[in-house]
Design an enzyme around this catalytic site. Structure first.
Site, PDB file in Angstrom:
ATOM      1  N   LYS A 137      -4.218   2.747  11.337  1.00  0.00           N
ATOM      2  CA  LYS A 137      -2.819   3.069  11.560  1.00  0.00           C
ATOM      3  C   LYS A 137      -2.570   3.445  13.017  1.00  0.00           C
ATOM      4  CE  LYS A 137      -1.964   5.111   6.967  1.00  0.00           C
ATOM      5  NZ  LYS A 137      -0.799   4.302   6.562  1.00  0.00           N
ATOM      6  N   ARG A 195      -3.313   1.230  -3.774  1.00  0.00           N
ATOM      7  CA  ARG A 195      -3.231   0.361  -4.961  1.00  0.00           C
ATOM      8  C   ARG A 195      -4.614  -0.079  -5.432  1.00  0.00           C
ATOM      9  NH1 ARG A 195       0.453  -3.671  -1.600  1.00  0.00           N
ATOM     10  NH2 ARG A 195       0.825  -1.660  -0.599  1.00  0.00           N
TER      11      ARG A 195
END
Length: 505
Positions: free
Chosen positions: A285, A359
């Site tokens: 990130k 996920r």
């Protein structure tokens, strides 16, 4: 802040030294009359300027000093029942008030709750109307100063509520007294720095608290996770020196029934994403705001807090809490874009982006939940920035194909102001996650990112079990939507799920 003691006040109000009283006056065309009644009861006079400003201008609060024998000070708060008024009004106002008076020498706070009949349009439940006042006190009193060397010891504050229905106010105080410490616990976990909350430490904090209330706890370590073929959790967690854990909570109520048989209760599996820090992994990130990724375990904390509150209240629902906990870090052992991993269900995932890791760990947890055969599965995850783009910072995305489940969660959200909004889960969106080399890919295209993430999760849920996914990426992080959400991670979802479970789910 304060060491709180909250009580129902007797009909005869006794004001002690260092008392502050709060009176609400509704702007319904009779403010002049209500002010005159107030002056008569308290034997005081507002100045003509105060009256004029309060009645006809945007001044909505006056603070009045009083002689001995009465409260030392009184706050008159004007309520306008206009388009800006909502069911969170009193919760938000009192949270602000508690913070404002935290540095004052006040020991007793007396709050007179206005008549419920005036607010039926906004509150369909009288007891919950009262509860919103009590929650405001708790929310305004929350702070996280564990790592401050100059933190102050809490001061004592006794809060007295006065209302028409003594029984319901007492019940509201009792409910909030059970629920809000669970919210505090959740917020403490969310605000904890990641170096003090690795997957192992998260499991220890959750199980230690849960066991106090008779909740059964099991923690699977790295080796056991491997034995159970939880490839998604292993892949995400293996890049960190702090290895993953899989936390299992179970609350089973004692249900009485006739003829020496136990009646069946509904079973619900709550699944929470527990990424204790998300660097993005190899797909790292940007540095800006990366520190907020300590909160990527918000779903896990909400699951734990909800089950703790349910156990304390002895709610008649059988709950499972399933928390895959991992730290997503880049290293020589980290999973990589292009990898294909095999999950516990046997389905394979092509890794397109290691920053779409939540996920992946939920894939194993949802499969585990499905094999328990509960009546419902609800998962919570700080899953996508796309959901924040779609709905803003103060609303969670709701995904389900079950209309009844959607409706009940929506109504619970509107009641508690932990609001959710339903987004589509049509099968057309499955195309976004198609992979040419595996069963599914872990990242869709740029468009509909929150939906493609939800559709990814759907692959790992038993289609026969009603399932809802809540993307809480926005409202779990501090935001400016309400006074009590501005400074710290919010604990969003505990009050929502508790109300959902309490109302019969």
């Amino acid at each position: 802040m304060f060491q709180l003691e909250i009580n129902f006040g007797s009909k005869k109000i006794i004001y002690k030294n260092l008392s502050l009283a709060v009176k609400f006056l509704v702007d319904d065309g009779s403010l002049k009359k209500n002010i005159s009644n107030f002056e008569r009861i308290f034997n005081c006079r507002l100045t003509e300027l105060q009256k004029s400003n309060f009645i006809s201008k945007d001044v909505d609060e006056i603070r009045i000093s009083k002689p001995s024998g009465k409260p030392d000070e009184i706050i008159l708060k004007k309520i306008k029942l206009n388009d800006q008024f909502d069911a969170d009004y009193f919760r938000n106002y009192l949270s602000s008030l508690i913070e404002r008076i935290s540095n004052e020498q006040i020991k007793f706070l007396h709050i007179t709750i206005p008549s419920y009949s005036i607010f039926k349009k906004y509150f369909d439940d009288e007891e919950y109307f009262y509860q919103s006042f009590v929650e405001g006190i708790y929310l305004g009193n929350y702070s996280f100063d564990r790592y401050k060397s100059d933190k102050k010891s809490p001061k004592s504050l006794e809060v007295f509520f006065y209302a028409e229905n003594e029984k319901k106010v007492k019940s509201a105080i009792n409910t909030a007294g059970i629920l809000m410490p669970a919210v505090y616990f959740v917020r403490d976990l969310q605000n904890e720095p990641s170096n003090e909350l690795t997957p192992e430490l998260l499991s220890k904090k959750i199980t230690s608290e849960a066991r106090k209330f008779g909740i059964k706890t099991t923690v699977l370590d790295y080796k056991e996770i491997g034995k159970r073929n939880m490839g998604g959790l292993l892949a995400v967690g293996k890049g960190s020196i702090n290895k993953p854990r899989f936390i299992i909570l179970e609350y089973k109520p004692a249900v009485k029934s006739g003829k020496n048989k136990k009646s069946k209760v509904k079973s619900i599996a709550l699944v929470g994403k527990g990424v204790t820090f998300d660097s993005g992994g190899i797909s790292i990130k940007p540095a800006k705001s990366m520190g907020e990724m300590k909160n990527d375990m918000a779903g896990a904390s909400v699951v734990a807090g909800t089950i703790i509150a349910a156990a304390k209240s002895k709610l008649p629902v059988h709950l499972f809490g399933l928390i895959p906990a991992a730290e997503n870090m880049p290293s020589g052992e980290a999973f990589k874009p292009g990898d294909v991993i095999i999950t516990a269900s046997g389905k394979t995932i092509e890794i397109d982006d290691t920053d779409a890791e939540g996920r992946v760990i939920l894939a194993d947890a949802l499969d585990y939940a499905s094999k328990l055969k509960p009546n419902q599965i609800i998962d919570l995850a700080t899953l996508t920035g796309a959901c924040v783009v779609a709905l803003g910072e103060f609303v969670a995305g709701l995904f389900t194909k079950n209309d009844e489940l959607a409706d009940k969660l929506y109504r619970s959200g509107m009641k508690t102001f932990d609001r959710v909004w339903r987004l589509p889960l049509w099968d057309d969106y499955h195309k976004l996650n198609e992979s040419s080399i595996a069963d599914v890919k872990n990242l869709g295209s740029r468009w509909g990112g929150a939906i493609s993430a939800a559709k990814f999760l759907e692959n790992f849920v038993d289609k026969k079990i009603p399932w809802a996914h809540l993307d809480i990426a926005g409202p779990s992080i501090h935001n400016d939507s309400r006074h009590y959400t501005k400074k710290y991670m919010t604990g969003f979802g505990v009050r929502l799920l508790y109300e959902y479970l309490k109302s019969g789910s």
